[in-house]
Write an enzyme that holds these catalytic residues in place. Sequence first.
Site, mmCIF file in Angstrom:
data_model
loop_
_atom_site.group_PDB
_atom_site.id
_atom_site.type_symbol
_atom_site.label_atom_id
_atom_site.label_comp_id
_atom_site.label_asym_id
_atom_site.label_seq_id
_atom_site.Cartn_x
_atom_site.Cartn_y
_atom_site.Cartn_z
ATOM 1 C CB VAL A 1 -0.936 0.006 1.228
ATOM 2 C CG1 VAL A 1 -1.814 1.253 1.223
ATOM 3 C CG2 VAL A 1 -1.795 -1.250 1.241
ATOM 4 C CG ASP A 2 3.790 3.940 -2.436
ATOM 5 O OD1 ASP A 2 3.729 4.901 -1.647
ATOM 6 O OD2 ASP A 2 4.648 3.837 -3.321
ATOM 7 C CB SER A 3 -0.744 7.093 0.247
ATOM 8 O OG SER A 3 0.307 7.448 1.133
#
Length: 414
Positions: free
Chosen positions: A220-222
Site C-alpha cells: 500500500v503506497d499512497s
Amino acid sequence: MHVTVTSMDDLIFTLEVAPDMALEDFRALCEVESGIQSNQITLGFNGSPLTDDKKPLKDYGIKDGEVVLLQKKTSGAAPSNPSTPSIPSFGSIQVPGSRPAPENAAQLREQIMADPQMMAQLRHLNPPLAEALMKGPEEFQQVFNQQKNERQQQAEMRRRMETADPFDMEAQRMIAQEIERQNIDSNMEAAMEYHPESFGQVTMLYIECKVNGHPVKAFVDSGAQSTIMSNACAERCNITRLIDKRWAGIAMGVGTQRIIGRVHLCQIQIEKDFFPTSFTILQDQPMDMLLGLDMLKRHLCSIDLRNNRLVIGTTGTETRFLNENEIPKKFDNPDHVAASDDNALAQAVNQSLREATAAASGTSASTFADRESVSALVSMGFREDDVVSELIRCKGNKDEAVAALLAKSIQVPK
C-alpha cells in the site's frame, strides 16, 4: 550504568556500559574515546589497578556514577595479550586510532560473531563495519583499517589545532569542522538515548488480497500515483492475455523500468469484497503489486495506523496490515521500496501512460508536445511535465495550454 573515565592530563569522558561488561570490552571503549591503544592503557579504581581482562566491571565494585582512572604506559609496555583483540569501532563517526595487526582483526571478527549483543550494537552504531563483518575477513580487515586511519587523521587534526595560531584562517576552519563533528556526535548520542527506535527499520504496509483468485501480497503506497503489478505476478494470476501493449514504454524515475503495457480492468478481492481497478505492468518490478493513489482515492481508503488496518470507505471493508514475518524478504528491502514508491517513478509511469494514450488513439504524443512548443512554454516559467501534459490534453493548441497552465498557477488554496 554511566562510568566516568578520567586521566592525569585532564581527559574526561563518560561511557554507558552494562555491569556485566568484561574489562577488555570496557578497555576497548576507552581506546575509541581516547585514541590510545588498548595494550597501552592502564585502568585503576579506588587506588587499585584493574588487571583481569575477563572479569566483569561489577566484580571490581564499579557502579553507576563511579570514576575510573585511565593512564597511558610510558615505557616498558607489556606485549599485547593475544586473547585481547584490538578494539572495534562502535560508531560510524568515532573509530579506533591506530592500524591493527591482521591477526587482531581476525580475532576481533570472531569475537563479535560469537557475541550477539556486540553484533547488534555494531549493526546499529557502525553499519559499514557490520556489513563488512558478514562479507568476510578480508573485507572486515579493509574497512577496519580504513576507520582506524580516519580516527588517526582526526587525532592529527586535533593536535594541529592545539598548536596552530588561533587567528589563522585554516585553523579556524578546522576548529569549525571539529565543533560541527562534536555537535553531530552529541545529536546522535541523544537520539540513541531518547529515541532509539529511530535506528530500527520500519515495516512497510502490505495487505493480503486476491487477483483473479490468486493470493497476492500488495504494498500500500499512497505516494504512488498508479497501481502497478510486476510481469511475474501477472503471469501467476493468468491475466497476461489482458495486457494492452499499446501502452508500453519506459518509466524513468529512480532507475529505469520497462512498461510492458496495461490491464485496463481487473477485479481485486480484499476480504470478501471485490474492487475494480487497472494495472500498469512493469517488467522488473521487485514487488508483486503496488496499490497506488488511483485505487486508494477511488475507493476512499484510509490508512489506520492506530489499529494497523486499511479501511476501504466505499464498502466499509477492513483488512489488517501484515506483520514483518509475513512479508517476503525480497519485498521488505529498503532499496527495492525506495525504487518503487518514489514519486519520480510514479510520475514517470503516468507520463509514459499519457504518451501511450495518444499512441493508442492513433496519434503520437510528440505531435502535440513537440520540442519547440514545450521549450516556448517552459521559458514562460511553467514546469516541463505540466507543459507536456497540457499540450497533449489540448491537442497541441499552445494558447489553450497556456490558459490552462495560468489558471492552475493562480488558483487560491481553500
